[in-house]
Design a protein around this motif. Sequence first.
Motif, mmCIF file in Angstrom:
data_model
loop_
_atom_site.group_PDB
_atom_site.id
_atom_site.type_symbol
_atom_site.label_atom_id
_atom_site.label_comp_id
_atom_site.label_asym_id
_atom_site.label_seq_id
_atom_site.Cartn_x
_atom_site.Cartn_y
_atom_site.Cartn_z
ATOM 1 N N ALA A 85 -1.464 -0.652 -3.631
ATOM 2 C CA ALA A 85 -1.494 0.007 -2.280
ATOM 3 C C ALA A 85 0.231 0.232 -1.611
ATOM 4 C CB ALA A 85 -1.199 -1.563 -0.956
ATOM 5 N N MET A 86 1.239 -0.502 -2.083
ATOM 6 C CA MET A 86 2.468 0.343 -1.777
ATOM 7 C C MET A 86 2.973 1.959 -2.507
ATOM 8 S SD MET A 86 3.329 -1.428 0.378
ATOM 9 C CE MET A 86 4.981 -0.678 0.722
ATOM 10 N N THR A 89 0.822 3.998 -0.238
ATOM 11 C CA THR A 89 1.821 4.080 0.884
ATOM 12 C C THR A 89 2.873 4.896 0.215
ATOM 13 O OG1 THR A 89 0.485 2.164 1.854
ATOM 14 C CG2 THR A 89 2.784 3.147 2.627
ATOM 15 N N THR A 92 3.333 9.083 0.241
ATOM 16 C CA THR A 92 2.854 9.376 1.686
ATOM 17 C C THR A 92 3.961 9.679 2.632
ATOM 18 O OG1 THR A 92 -0.128 8.677 1.343
ATOM 19 C CG2 THR A 92 0.790 9.413 3.747
ATOM 20 N N GLY A 93 4.257 8.341 2.757
ATOM 21 C CA GLY A 93 5.813 8.159 3.703
ATOM 22 C C GLY A 93 6.679 9.302 3.514
ATOM 23 N N VAL A 145 -3.975 -0.219 4.467
ATOM 24 C CA VAL A 145 -2.708 -0.115 4.308
ATOM 25 C C VAL A 145 -1.648 0.560 4.948
ATOM 26 C CG1 VAL A 145 -0.805 -1.233 2.647
ATOM 27 C CG2 VAL A 145 -3.217 -2.094 2.951
ATOM 28 N N VAL A 146 -2.400 1.543 4.079
ATOM 29 C CA VAL A 146 -1.627 3.140 3.760
ATOM 30 C C VAL A 146 -1.708 3.929 5.218
ATOM 31 C CG1 VAL A 146 -1.466 5.306 2.739
ATOM 32 C CG2 VAL A 146 -2.541 3.786 1.072
ATOM 33 N N LYS A 149 1.001 1.975 7.118
ATOM 34 C CA LYS A 149 2.547 1.347 6.779
ATOM 35 C C LYS A 149 3.443 2.681 6.049
ATOM 36 C CE LYS A 149 1.701 -3.420 5.307
ATOM 37 N NZ LYS A 149 3.222 -4.109 6.033
ATOM 38 N N TRP A 150 2.611 3.658 6.177
ATOM 39 C CA TRP A 150 2.831 4.492 5.496
ATOM 40 C C TRP A 150 4.340 4.850 6.813
ATOM 41 C CZ3 TRP A 150 3.085 8.961 8.694
ATOM 42 C CH2 TRP A 150 2.329 9.106 9.435
ATOM 43 N N TYR A 153 8.163 4.560 6.173
ATOM 44 C CA TYR A 153 8.652 5.002 4.614
ATOM 45 C C TYR A 153 8.745 6.706 5.714
ATOM 46 C CZ TYR A 153 7.303 1.045 2.127
ATOM 47 O OH TYR A 153 7.849 -0.272 1.830
#
Length: 286
Positions: A85-86, A89, A92-93, A145-146, A149-150, A153
């Motif tokens: 997930a991180m 994310t 993407t960010g 999550v993505v 949270k993106w 970042y």
Amino acid sequence: MIRRLWCGMARDPLALLSLVFLLAVMAVGLLAPWLAPHDPLLVSWRDKYHGISLNYPLGADHLGRCVLSRLLFGIRNTLFVALLAMAVTMLTGTVIGMLAGYLLGRIDAALMRLCDLILSFPGEVMIFALVGILGSGLQNILLAVVLVKWAWYARMVRGIALQYSDKHYIHYARLLGGFSRLFDTAPPAARDGGGTYRTGNNGRGAVILLLSALSFLGLGVQPPTPEWGAMLGEAKNVMMVHPEQMLPAGIAIVLVVAACQYLGDSLRNALDVTGGEEGRAVFPDA
């Protein structure tokens, strides 16, 4: 950067211990099929709430399943899913943040207003809401999550990119045209801007807690799949009669999250990309 990271972490034995512990946990998760004494899904009504023994090192749960086996296989659905997930994310960010810092103008304004909109709501509340709308399941959790949270970042990487927007090689990349040229000439600080925060408060430790909380509430990984939060959710029903059922998964979550958080703090100090006082104290010759 690797030399600075190693020198900084060498001064902090607890950070090295956290790193070794996390690597060991991941190795155990990969080797779970060979290390687990039983099939984590095997039900045995005769062994219901079986105590600690050589056959069941951590006992058995309410269905007679081996707690140790489920704990080992649960690493894959807890820690590994958090890492995935991180990774998605952050990728993407980072791409969106560099795109905003590179193009500027209306595109930058639109992307930053979208980030402001997402960041104006509590992240955990939005993830719970999205999972409630999309439905339970691992794929929906990862998507939620993505999507939430993106933005954190993207804003961070965009701010780093703006610091280098007037550099000659950035103008050179613009003249050559093409966003891919920017990644070839972008400074490491902009490309790896999320690196110092990947295990921090917005990193895997927080995601592990979030995934466990969703599974605990029945919105995450569904039974009988072994997952630490789901194991806590099943054990809570008998916590007054068999409190020992709460301990294995609960202790595992606490130790892994604590190691992630402490390792994140150490990385921020060691990779101090801002060149602040703390970084100069660790690396006076930097």
